[in-house]
Design a protein around this motif. Structure first.
Motif, PDB file in Angstrom:
ATOM      1  N   LEU A 125       0.821  -1.201   0.000  1.00 52.84           N
ATOM      2  CA  LEU A 125       0.000   0.000   0.000  1.00 52.84           C
ATOM      3  C   LEU A 125       0.865   1.265   0.000  1.00 52.84           C
ATOM      4  CD1 LEU A 125      -2.902   1.055   0.031  1.00 52.84           C
ATOM      5  CD2 LEU A 125      -2.847   0.948   2.521  1.00 52.84           C
ATOM      6  N   ALA A 126       2.094   1.139   0.460  1.00 55.13           N
ATOM      7  CA  ALA A 126       3.016   2.283   0.461  1.00 55.13           C
ATOM      8  C   ALA A 126       3.237   2.801  -0.962  1.00 55.13           C
ATOM      9  CB  ALA A 126       4.346   1.888   1.098  1.00 55.13           C
ATOM     10  N   TYR A 127       3.263   1.909  -1.942  1.00 58.07           N
ATOM     11  CA  TYR A 127       3.406   2.337  -3.341  1.00 58.07           C
ATOM     12  C   TYR A 127       2.211   3.184  -3.768  1.00 58.07           C
ATOM     13  CZ  TYR A 127       7.192  -1.052  -3.713  1.00 58.07           C
ATOM     14  OH  TYR A 127       8.360  -1.740  -3.533  1.00 58.07           O
ATOM     15  N   LEU A 128       1.019   2.770  -3.366  1.00 56.79           N
ATOM     16  CA  LEU A 128      -0.192   3.521  -3.688  1.00 56.79           C
ATOM     17  C   LEU A 128      -0.192   4.879  -2.982  1.00 56.79           C
ATOM     18  CD1 LEU A 128      -2.896   3.396  -5.211  1.00 56.79           C
ATOM     19  CD2 LEU A 128      -3.894   2.399  -3.159  1.00 56.79           C
ATOM     20  N   VAL A 129       0.287   4.914  -1.759  1.00 57.06           N
ATOM     21  CA  VAL A 129       0.390   6.166  -1.020  1.00 57.06           C
ATOM     22  C   VAL A 129       1.321   7.132  -1.751  1.00 57.06           C
ATOM     23  CG1 VAL A 129       1.309   7.224   1.097  1.00 57.06           C
ATOM     24  CG2 VAL A 129      -0.177   5.227   1.251  1.00 57.06           C
ATOM     25  N   LEU A 130       2.492   6.646  -2.130  1.00 57.08           N
ATOM     26  CA  LEU A 130       3.454   7.498  -2.833  1.00 57.08           C
ATOM     27  C   LEU A 130       2.892   7.981  -4.165  1.00 57.08           C
ATOM     28  CD1 LEU A 130       6.792   5.615  -2.097  1.00 57.08           C
ATOM     29  CD2 LEU A 130       5.988   7.763  -1.104  1.00 57.08           C
ATOM     30  N   LEU A 131       2.274   7.089  -4.910  1.00 59.12           N
ATOM     31  CA  LEU A 131       1.687   7.466  -6.196  1.00 59.12           C
ATOM     32  C   LEU A 131       0.581   8.502  -6.013  1.00 59.12           C
ATOM     33  CD1 LEU A 131       1.605   6.958  -9.280  1.00 59.12           C
ATOM     34  CD2 LEU A 131      -0.108   5.190  -8.805  1.00 59.12           C
ATOM     35  N   GLY A 132      -0.298   8.285  -5.042  1.00 54.54           N
ATOM     36  CA  GLY A 132      -1.385   9.226  -4.787  1.00 54.54           C
ATOM     37  C   GLY A 132      -0.885  10.587  -4.361  1.00 54.54           C
ATOM     38  N   LEU A 133       0.124  10.607  -3.497  1.00 55.36           N
ATOM     39  CA  LEU A 133       0.680  11.889  -3.055  1.00 55.36           C
ATOM     40  C   LEU A 133       1.372  12.625  -4.199  1.00 55.36           C
ATOM     41  CD1 LEU A 133       2.129  11.108   0.494  1.00 55.36           C
ATOM     42  CD2 LEU A 133       0.251  12.656  -0.081  1.00 55.36           C
ATOM     43  N   ILE A 134       2.079  11.881  -5.033  1.00 57.31           N
ATOM     44  CA  ILE A 134       2.770  12.514  -6.160  1.00 57.31           C
ATOM     45  C   ILE A 134       1.769  13.083  -7.156  1.00 57.31           C
ATOM     46  CG2 ILE A 134       4.230  12.034  -8.171  1.00 57.31           C
ATOM     47  CD1 ILE A 134       5.825  10.100  -6.281  1.00 57.31           C
ATOM     48  N   ILE A 135       0.721  12.324  -7.470  1.00 55.30           N
ATOM     49  CA  ILE A 135      -0.317  12.817  -8.388  1.00 55.30           C
ATOM     50  C   ILE A 135      -0.987  14.058  -7.808  1.00 55.30           C
ATOM     51  CG2 ILE A 135      -2.591  12.286  -9.370  1.00 55.30           C
ATOM     52  CD1 ILE A 135      -1.586   9.377  -9.721  1.00 55.30           C
ATOM     53  N   SER A 136      -1.353  14.006  -6.542  1.00 53.96           N
ATOM     54  CA  SER A 136      -2.002  15.150  -5.892  1.00 53.96           C
ATOM     55  C   SER A 136      -1.096  16.367  -5.878  1.00 53.96           C
ATOM     56  CB  SER A 136      -2.379  14.795  -4.452  1.00 53.96           C
ATOM     57  OG  SER A 136      -3.297  13.744  -4.410  1.00 53.96           O
ATOM     58  N   LEU A 137       0.156  16.145  -5.552  1.00 54.18           N
ATOM     59  CA  LEU A 137       1.108  17.247  -5.472  1.00 54.18           C
ATOM     60  C   LEU A 137       1.362  17.861  -6.850  1.00 54.18           C
ATOM     61  CD1 LEU A 137       3.002  18.902  -3.694  1.00 54.18           C
ATOM     62  CD2 LEU A 137       4.737  17.146  -4.041  1.00 54.18           C
ATOM     63  N   LEU A 138       1.544  17.030  -7.859  1.00 54.37           N
ATOM     64  CA  LEU A 138       1.771  17.549  -9.211  1.00 54.37           C
ATOM     65  C   LEU A 138       0.553  18.308  -9.736  1.00 54.37           C
ATOM     66  CD1 LEU A 138       3.762  14.644 -10.901  1.00 54.37           C
ATOM     67  CD2 LEU A 138       4.628  16.870 -10.146  1.00 54.37           C
ATOM     68  N   ASN A 139      -0.637  17.801  -9.452  1.00 51.10           N
ATOM     69  CA  ASN A 139      -1.854  18.486  -9.864  1.00 51.10           C
ATOM     70  C   ASN A 139      -1.955  19.857  -9.189  1.00 51.10           C
ATOM     71  OD1 ASN A 139      -4.636  18.496 -11.126  1.00 51.10           O
ATOM     72  ND2 ASN A 139      -5.165  18.722  -8.963  1.00 51.10           N
ATOM     73  N   ALA A 140      -1.675  19.903  -7.894  1.00 52.38           N
ATOM     74  CA  ALA A 140      -1.733  21.180  -7.167  1.00 52.38           C
ATOM     75  C   ALA A 140      -0.654  22.132  -7.657  1.00 52.38           C
ATOM     76  CB  ALA A 140      -1.596  20.933  -5.663  1.00 52.38           C
ATOM     77  N   LEU A 141       0.521  21.615  -7.926  1.00 52.32           N
ATOM     78  CA  LEU A 141       1.620  22.452  -8.385  1.00 52.32           C
ATOM     79  C   LEU A 141       1.316  23.057  -9.756  1.00 52.32           C
ATOM     80  CD1 LEU A 141       4.453  23.466  -7.674  1.00 52.32           C
ATOM     81  CD2 LEU A 141       5.370  21.446  -8.819  1.00 52.32           C
TER      82      LEU A 141
END
Length: 145
Positions: A12-28
């Motif tokens: 699940l850590a992979y999903l956490v990292l992927l979700g955070l990266i997608i969210s962060l890139l979208n916000a950025l």
């Protein structure tokens, strides 16, 4: 049960990292392009929030059933870097990261301007991601491969 939770927490850590990266890139990109904050942006920020909370719940259970967690807490274990990571550093850092990500999502919902919403998400999700990356037990990840 312990082994299953441990594997679930690890994958699940992979999903956490992927979700955070997608969210962060979208916000950025939203912040830098001065976009309007739309419902799709709110949903993309949930991609970072939901897996983090799920991972935290599994981690709390794992902390109390794992021989590396609360059962291992002692003065002698604090002198060992690996034991200290599992007993104190990893859980405490992840709790702080979950709190920051949750606060960032909640504040973004309440802010009035679109630019402020995106900026808020970038700051809180960014710090949360840095904290998560800083305390992942990388040696355990690479030893399993």
């Amino acid at each position: 049960m312990y082994t299953g939770l441990q594997h679930l927490h690890s994958y699940l850590a992979y999903l956490v990292l992927l979700g955070l990266i997608i969210s962060l890139l979208n916000a950025l990109t939203g912040w830098l392009q001065n976009r309007r904050f739309q419902d799709k942006d709110r949903k993309r920020s949930l991609l970072g929030l939901i897996p983090v909370h799920l991972q935290w719940l599994i981690g709390v259970v794992l902390y109390f059933v794992s021989p590396l967690g609360a059962a291992n807490a002692s003065g002698a274990a604090m002198k060992d870097a690996t034991s200290r990571l599992y007993i104190l550093e990893h859980p405490l850092t992840m709790i702080i990261a979950v709190i920051l990500i949750t606060v960032g999502y909640s504040r973004a919902k309440r802010l009035k301007t679109d630019n402020a919403r995106f900026k808020n998400l970038v700051i809180f999700y960014g710090i949360g991601l840095i904290l998560v990356l800083s305390r992942i037990p990388w040696q355990a990840w690479f030893a399993a491969n």
